[in-house]
Design an enzyme around this catalytic site. Structure first.
Site, PDB file in Angstrom:
ATOM      1  N   ILE A   1       0.804  -1.216   0.000  1.00 23.96           N
ATOM      2  CA  ILE A   1       0.000   0.000   0.000  1.00 23.96           C
ATOM      3  C   ILE A   1       0.841   1.271   0.000  1.00 23.96           C
ATOM      4  CG2 ILE A   1      -1.948  -1.139   1.130  1.00 23.96           C
ATOM      5  CD1 ILE A   1      -1.048   0.241   3.753  1.00 23.96           C
ATOM      6  N   LYS A   2       2.129   1.135  -0.291  1.00 28.07           N
ATOM      7  CA  LYS A   2       2.979   2.319  -0.284  1.00 28.07           C
ATOM      8  C   LYS A   2       2.757   3.158  -1.552  1.00 28.07           C
ATOM      9  CE  LYS A   2       5.034   1.649   3.648  1.00 28.07           C
ATOM     10  NZ  LYS A   2       4.474   0.382   4.095  1.00 28.07           N
TER      11      LYS A   2
END
Length: 377
Positions: A188-189
């Site tokens: 989810i970066k």
């Protein structure tokens, strides 16, 4: 939008706090890497390192299997080990702390600034002891941390700066002290390789050391090893290479990173505008130089608000419970009143590039209703 105007229907995009954001070509890039038959560090990883260095404007980048491994290797490379201390904020994910402990060192927890959840130079200075070997600032939410005010003192004491920039890829940097920076490319970066990370070393010598350490301390490359009858293990190391399949995904993501950065910035601005001047809620400031990773607010009665919004299907969360109060790190606990107060108030709102500014405004309205004790209309 008035809070009372929100509907009972929760938009699908805000049901999760965060989610991976793929452009589409990642699948084909993964398939090509599989067909090439190189499943460890290979050509795709080499290209990814080069492209990252070009994008960041730095001489070199060392790809690793995760930011946790990157922090471990960077700390070890600068001499962190038994009998040493690492100054680190308590307000971070446990992945920041575990490498310190794994190396036999002691985390020296410090408070953060209330408005940013990031450390400031004076708090670092006050925590220095004769055992301090490194400072590990966390770029919470993507906000850069500037320790230039104490750079001379840190250098004179041979104290190294290793940045946990897991949430900060793409954030703009000003001239700052020499430092080693560790990025995460987790699911989810801002930029994902599905899993993975990278280290920006301070020097060519450190880059060479990190490359040796990320493959078990072996000095020769994989290509060289398969052409000879032996190899040499010259020092400590882990199995920490970034596989080519993940590097292929990262390359696709990097090519379109500016698009993601713009989406995240627009989403942040929508939240900030919707919550501006609202009573009972304070937005944790990510700063103008950040590509925002999350949207965190401070609210009183946080647990009640969290429960109301989760009951509505809104993907709020808490990032993170402070580490100095965790059982695993109990022997290093010390009073941190600012951190402990924030821990009772912080709430992460849904934030990912699949959301629209309208989704952010809707979520802000739901938050204000929850704070006011109102039911959805």
């Amino acid at each position: 939008m008035p809070a009372s105007s929100i509907s009972t229907a929760t938009p699908d995009a805000v049901r999760r706090n965060a989610r991976p954001y793929l452009h589409g070509p990642e699948t084909a890039a993964m398939a090509a890497a599989v067909e090439a038959g190189q499943y460890g560090h290979g050509p795709q990883a080499d290209l990814f390192e080069q492209e990252l260095a070009h994008y960041l404007g730095v001489p070199d980048v060392v790809a690793v299997s995760s930011a946790t491994v990157g922090i471990h290797l960077a700390l070890q490379a600068c001499g962190v080990g038994p009998g040493t201390e690492v100054i680190v904020p308590s307000q971070t994910f446990a992945a920041t702390i575990q490498p310190i402990v794994a190396l036999g060192a002691a985390p020296r927890f410090i408070d953060h600034a209330p408005g940013t959840l990031c450390v400031e130079p004076q708090a670092v200075r006050e925590a220095i002891t004769p055992a301090t070997r490194a400072v590990l600032p966390v770029l919470y939410g993507g906000r850069p941390v500037d320790l230039s005010a104490i750079a001379t003192e840190l250098r004179s004491r041979n104290i190294h700066i290793v940045e946990d920039a897991a949430q900060a890829f793409g954030s703009r940097r000003t001239d700052q002290p020499a430092r080693t920076t560790v990025y995460s490319f987790g699911p989810i970066k801002q930029l994902t390789a599905l899993v993975g990370g990278a280290v920006v070393p301070r020097s060519g010598q450190e880059a060479e050391t990190l490359r040796q350490m990320r493959f078990l301390g072996i000095t020769s490359s994989q290509t060289d090893r398969i052409r000879t009858t032996t190899y040499s293990v010259r020092g400590p190391g882990l199995r920490g290479v970034l596989p080519d399949i993940n590097a292929a995904v990262g390359r696709v993501q990097l090519a379109r990173f500016n698009e993601v950065a713009a989406l995240r910035t627009a989403l942040w601005k929508a939240y900030a505008q919707a919550l501006h001047g609202a009573s009972g809620v304070a937005l944790v400031d990510a700063g103008e130089d950040a590509v925002p990773f999350n949207c965190v607010v401070r609210v009183s009665g946080r647990d009640r608000v969290h429960r109301i919004m989760r009951d509505r299907g809104i993907g709020v969360g808490v990032h993170y419970p402070p580490n100095h109060l965790q059982p695993a790190f109990a022997q290093w606990t010390r009073p941190l009143p600012v951190t402990e107060q924030a821990a009772r108030e912080i709430l992460s709102l849904p934030f990912h590039p699949a959301m629209t500014p309208d989704d952010a405004r809707w979520t802000a309205g739901a938050l204000l209703d929850a704070l006011a004790g109102r039911s959805a209309q």
